[in-house]
Design a protein around this motif. Structure first.
Motif, short mmCIF file in Angstrom:
data_model
loop_
_atom_site.label_atom_id
_atom_site.label_comp_id
_atom_site.label_asym_id
_atom_site.label_seq_id
_atom_site.Cartn_x
_atom_site.Cartn_y
_atom_site.Cartn_z
N LEU A 1 0.83 -1.19 0.00
CA LEU A 1 0.00 0.00 0.00
C LEU A 1 0.87 1.25 0.00
O LEU A 1 0.61 2.21 -0.74
N LEU A 2 1.93 1.24 0.79
CA LEU A 2 2.85 2.37 0.83
C LEU A 2 3.50 2.58 -0.53
O LEU A 2 3.57 3.70 -1.03
N ASP A 3 3.96 1.50 -1.15
CA ASP A 3 4.60 1.59 -2.46
C ASP A 3 3.63 2.16 -3.50
O ASP A 3 3.98 3.03 -4.28
N MET A 4 2.39 1.68 -3.48
CA MET A 4 1.38 2.16 -4.42
C MET A 4 1.14 3.67 -4.23
O MET A 4 1.08 4.42 -5.19
N ASN A 5 1.04 4.10 -2.99
CA ASN A 5 0.79 5.52 -2.72
C ASN A 5 2.00 6.39 -3.08
O ASN A 5 1.83 7.51 -3.56
N LEU B 1 1.94 9.48 -5.71
CA LEU B 1 2.44 10.82 -5.40
C LEU B 1 3.52 11.25 -6.38
O LEU B 1 3.61 12.42 -6.75
N GLY B 2 4.32 10.30 -6.84
CA GLY B 2 5.35 10.60 -7.84
C GLY B 2 4.73 11.03 -9.16
O GLY B 2 5.18 11.98 -9.80
N ARG B 3 3.69 10.28 -9.59
CA ARG B 3 3.02 10.64 -10.85
C ARG B 3 2.37 12.00 -10.77
O ARG B 3 2.26 12.73 -11.77
N MET B 4 1.93 12.38 -9.58
CA MET B 4 1.30 13.69 -9.40
C MET B 4 2.34 14.80 -9.27
O MET B 4 1.99 15.98 -9.20
N GLY B 5 3.62 14.43 -9.21
CA GLY B 5 4.68 15.42 -9.09
C GLY B 5 4.85 15.98 -7.69
O GLY B 5 5.49 16.99 -7.50
#
Length: 95
Positions: free
Chosen positions: A79-83, A87-91
């Motif tokens: 779950l942490l990895d997915m989040n 967040l990375g994709r959102m910049g």
């Protein structure tokens, strides 16, 4: 290990350098509380003497340890990895 207890015996006791009850310096034979594993004592007598005060802290430490253990379960890492990826994709964070 530097056992300068004249400076702050309470600090030494909380760091395992002295018995939490009587503040006698650690000679390598201190026994940890079986529940929280944090408080250290000379013997059962010192442990029993300190139980009334340690009981509350002991329960908090056990609760904190359980919380940390649950954070490090495999499902929570996924779950942490997915989040983090989201967040990375959102910049919002650097990859």
């Amino acid at each position: 290990m530097n056992l300068n207890l004249s400076v702050n015996p309470t600090h030494a006791a909380f760091n395992g350098a002295a018995c939490l009850s009587c503040m006698i310096p650690n000679d390598g034979t201190l026994v940890a509380c079986s529940a929280c594993k944090h408080a250290k004592y000379c013997n059962k007598t010192c442990q029993k003497k300190d139980w009334k005060e340690h009981k509350v802290v002991c329960k908090v430490l056990q609760s904190f340890q359980r919380m940390l253990e649950s954070l490090f379960e495999d499902d929570n890492f996924d779950l942490l990895d997915m989040n983090m990826k989201r967040l990375g994709r959102m910049g919002l964070i650097e990859k």
